[in-house]
Design a protein around this motif. Structure first.
Motif, PDB file in Angstrom:
ATOM      1  N   THR A   1       0.880  -0.951  -0.063  1.00 34.37           N
ATOM      2  CA  THR A   1      -0.429  -0.333  -0.062  1.00 34.37           C
ATOM      3  C   THR A   1       1.600   1.414  -0.349  1.00 34.37           C
ATOM      4  N   ASP A   2       0.371   2.705  -0.571  1.00 37.66           N
ATOM      5  CA  ASP A   2       0.495   3.493  -0.325  1.00 37.66           C
ATOM      6  C   ASP A   2       1.641   3.901   1.223  1.00 37.66           C
ATOM      7  N   THR A   3       0.953   3.387   2.151  1.00 36.23           N
ATOM      8  CA  THR A   3       1.698   3.897   3.486  1.00 36.23           C
ATOM      9  C   THR A   3       2.832   2.664   4.287  1.00 36.23           C
ATOM     10  N   ASP A   4       3.108   1.874   2.735  1.00 40.84           N
ATOM     11  CA  ASP A   4       4.551   0.750   3.359  1.00 40.84           C
ATOM     12  C   ASP A   4       5.705   2.246   3.493  1.00 40.84           C
ATOM     13  N   TYR A   5       6.131   1.933   4.104  1.00 35.97           N
ATOM     14  CA  TYR A   5       8.223   1.718   4.102  1.00 35.97           C
ATOM     15  C   TYR A   5       8.713   0.748   5.368  1.00 35.97           C
ATOM     16  N   ASP A   6      10.035   0.880   4.990  1.00 42.09           N
ATOM     17  CA  ASP A   6      11.171  -0.014   5.720  1.00 42.09           C
ATOM     18  C   ASP A   6      12.392   0.708   5.920  1.00 42.09           C
ATOM     19  N   TYR A   7      13.058  -0.381   7.101  1.00 42.00           N
ATOM     20  CA  TYR A   7      13.642   0.632   7.583  1.00 42.00           C
ATOM     21  C   TYR A   7      14.643  -0.369   7.363  1.00 42.00           C
ATOM     22  N   ALA A   8      16.036   0.043   6.992  1.00 41.13           N
ATOM     23  CA  ALA A   8      17.014  -0.887   6.201  1.00 41.13           C
ATOM     24  C   ALA A   8      18.487   0.275   7.364  1.00 41.13           C
ATOM     25  N   LEU A   9      19.266  -1.390   8.135  1.00 41.29           N
ATOM     26  CA  LEU A   9      19.795  -1.130   9.160  1.00 41.29           C
ATOM     27  C   LEU A   9      21.422  -1.804   8.514  1.00 41.29           C
ATOM     28  N   ILE A  10      22.305  -0.900   8.662  1.00 39.27           N
ATOM     29  CA  ILE A  10      23.413  -1.277   8.087  1.00 39.27           C
ATOM     30  C   ILE A  10      24.813  -0.826   8.661  1.00 39.27           C
ATOM     31  N   LEU A  11      25.369  -2.277   9.122  1.00 43.08           N
ATOM     32  CA  LEU A  11      26.389  -2.188  10.098  1.00 43.08           C
ATOM     33  C   LEU A  11      27.986  -1.590   8.315  1.00 43.08           C
ATOM     34  N   VAL A  12      27.860  -0.814   8.759  1.00 46.96           N
ATOM     35  CA  VAL A  12      29.526  -0.134   8.632  1.00 46.96           C
ATOM     36  C   VAL A  12      31.165  -0.260   9.084  1.00 46.96           C
ATOM     37  N   THR A  13      31.389  -1.011   7.963  1.00 43.06           N
ATOM     38  CA  THR A  13      32.703  -1.046   8.244  1.00 43.06           C
ATOM     39  C   THR A  13      33.809  -0.677   7.921  1.00 43.06           C
TER      40      THR A  13
ATOM     41  N   MET B   1      15.638   4.967   6.466  1.00 37.27           N
ATOM     42  CA  MET B   1      13.893   5.186   6.326  1.00 37.27           C
ATOM     43  C   MET B   1      13.190   5.511   5.060  1.00 37.27           C
ATOM     44  N   THR B   2      13.030   3.994   4.121  1.00 41.73           N
ATOM     45  CA  THR B   2      12.156   4.666   3.319  1.00 41.73           C
ATOM     46  C   THR B   2      11.469   4.232   2.463  1.00 41.73           C
ATOM     47  N   VAL B   3      10.589   5.293   1.721  1.00 39.84           N
ATOM     48  CA  VAL B   3       9.104   5.243   1.899  1.00 39.84           C
ATOM     49  C   VAL B   3       8.291   4.096   0.994  1.00 39.84           C
ATOM     50  N   LEU B   4       7.152   4.122   0.833  1.00 39.53           N
ATOM     51  CA  LEU B   4       7.084   3.083  -1.142  1.00 39.53           C
ATOM     52  C   LEU B   4       6.596   4.276  -1.933  1.00 39.53           C
ATOM     53  N   ARG B   5       5.727   5.253  -1.285  1.00 41.89           N
ATOM     54  CA  ARG B   5       5.229   6.398  -2.458  1.00 41.89           C
ATOM     55  C   ARG B   5       5.500   7.261  -1.665  1.00 41.89           C
ATOM     56  N   ARG B   6       6.583   8.778  -2.585  1.00 35.96           N
ATOM     57  CA  ARG B   6       6.835  10.181  -2.189  1.00 35.96           C
ATOM     58  C   ARG B   6       5.647  10.956  -2.183  1.00 35.96           C
ATOM     59  N   GLY B   7       5.756  11.456  -0.739  1.00 31.50           N
ATOM     60  CA  GLY B   7       5.462  12.509  -0.541  1.00 31.50           C
ATOM     61  C   GLY B   7       3.792  11.852   0.568  1.00 31.50           C
ATOM     62  N   THR B   8       4.268  10.127   1.385  1.00 31.06           N
ATOM     63  CA  THR B   8       3.029  10.014   2.163  1.00 31.06           C
ATOM     64  C   THR B   8       3.874  10.648   3.283  1.00 31.06           C
ATOM     65  N   TYR B   9       4.907  11.114   3.824  1.00 31.44           N
ATOM     66  CA  TYR B   9       5.498  11.286   5.308  1.00 31.44           C
ATOM     67  C   TYR B   9       6.913  12.330   4.555  1.00 31.44           C
ATOM     68  N   SER B  10       6.490  13.533   5.361  1.00 32.61           N
ATOM     69  CA  SER B  10       7.420  14.446   4.979  1.00 32.61           C
ATOM     70  C   SER B  10       8.484  14.186   5.835  1.00 32.61           C
ATOM     71  N   LEU B  11       9.416  15.350   4.729  1.00 30.49           N
ATOM     72  CA  LEU B  11      11.761  14.646   4.904  1.00 30.49           C
ATOM     73  C   LEU B  11      11.651  14.608   6.504  1.00 30.49           C
ATOM     74  N   ASP B  12      11.119  15.472   7.439  1.00 29.04           N
ATOM     75  CA  ASP B  12      11.043  15.648   8.678  1.00 29.04           C
ATOM     76  C   ASP B  12      10.459  14.773   9.286  1.00 29.04           C
ATOM     77  N   GLN B  13       9.872  14.208   9.070  1.00 31.21           N
ATOM     78  CA  GLN B  13       8.925  12.894   9.262  1.00 31.21           C
ATOM     79  C   GLN B  13       9.857  12.014   9.391  1.00 31.21           C
ATOM     80  N   MET B  14      10.267  11.887   7.783  1.00 30.35           N
ATOM     81  CA  MET B  14      11.336  10.591   8.078  1.00 30.35           C
ATOM     82  C   MET B  14      12.580  10.649   8.758  1.00 30.35           C
ATOM     83  N   CYS B  15      13.297  11.719   8.288  1.00 26.52           N
ATOM     84  CA  CYS B  15      14.243  11.645   9.216  1.00 26.52           C
ATOM     85  C   CYS B  15      14.217  11.748  10.955  1.00 26.52           C
TER      86      CYS B  15
END
Length: 217
Positions: free
Chosen positions: A117-129, A187-201
């Motif tokens: 759905t348009d409200t889907d999003y995910d968090y990718a946790l990446i361990l950079v060494t 933090m990545t959203v499925l559809r742009r505009g679903t959340y504002s940039l401030d909200q994503m941050c």
């Protein structure tokens, strides 16, 4: 290569950094104010990075303690209670970084909703060494970046250069957990505009803060 892979590849190409700050509760603020997420992850902006071809003009403060991530499994960095706070709805998906910037890094993706759905999003946790957060603050990457603090650790908050409140599709929080290492949340959203940039941050900062809390134990 997926959308996130293309973003990371683009992030290595062009010079530019600027800042994204706000004084609203739950978001990063300038020196003298602390933004606290709903779940208690403190995020404080310390100074803007400036376009430059030299090392960061900002001074990265010392860490409360060294949190090495060489042998850490990113999929284990959230407790069940923390997963509930983040509203994760599916089992974590482990993977290995295959893009130029984070090739070989251990990653784990945490899906929210996950129903297409348009409200889907995910968090990718990446361990950079293979590099610290200073790489995001040099002005050599195609990102707008700000030095902030997450749970007392220095962090780079960044997004693709030119991102606005309505056209950005992700926000990244890279935490300085150890020398030459960073814990990165995207933090990545499925559809742009679903959340504002401030909200994503804000959401990314919350996820980063929870992961650092677990890593510190």
């Amino acid at each position: 290569m997926g959308k996130r892979g293309l973003l990371f590849l683009a992030a290595a190409l062009v010079l530019s950094t600027t800042a994204c700050t706000t004084t609203d509760p739950g978001r990063a603020t300038e020196v003298g104010g602390v933004g606290t997420t709903e779940q208690g992850s403190d995020v404080t902006s310390t100074k803007k990075s400036r376009p430059s071809s030299s090392p960061p003009s900002v001074s990265i403060p010392p860490r409360p303690k060294e949190l090495r991530i060489d042998s850490v499994d990113p999929c284990t960095l959230y407790t069940q209670d923390q997963l509930a706070q983040l509203k994760v709805s599916r089992s974590p998906r482990p993977r290995t970084g295959d893009n130029e910037v984070f090739k070989g890094a251990k990653e784990c993706v945490f899906d929210v909703n996950g129903q297409g759905t348009d409200t889907d999003y995910d968090y990718a946790l990446i361990l950079v060494t293979n590099g610290g957060i200073e790489d995001w603050l040099t002005g050599k990457r195609n990102v707008d970046a700000t030095l902030v603090s997450v749970n007392g650790y220095a962090a780079a908050r960044y997004y693709l250069r030119g991102g606005t409140q309505t056209n950005a599709f992700d926000c990244n929080i890279a935490v300085d957990v150890a020398k030459g290492q960073q814990l990165l949340i995207t933090m990545t959203v499925l559809r742009r505009g679903t959340y504002s940039l401030d909200q994503m941050c804000d959401m990314g900062a919350q996820a980063a803060g929870l992961a650092v809390t677990t890593l510190s134990r």
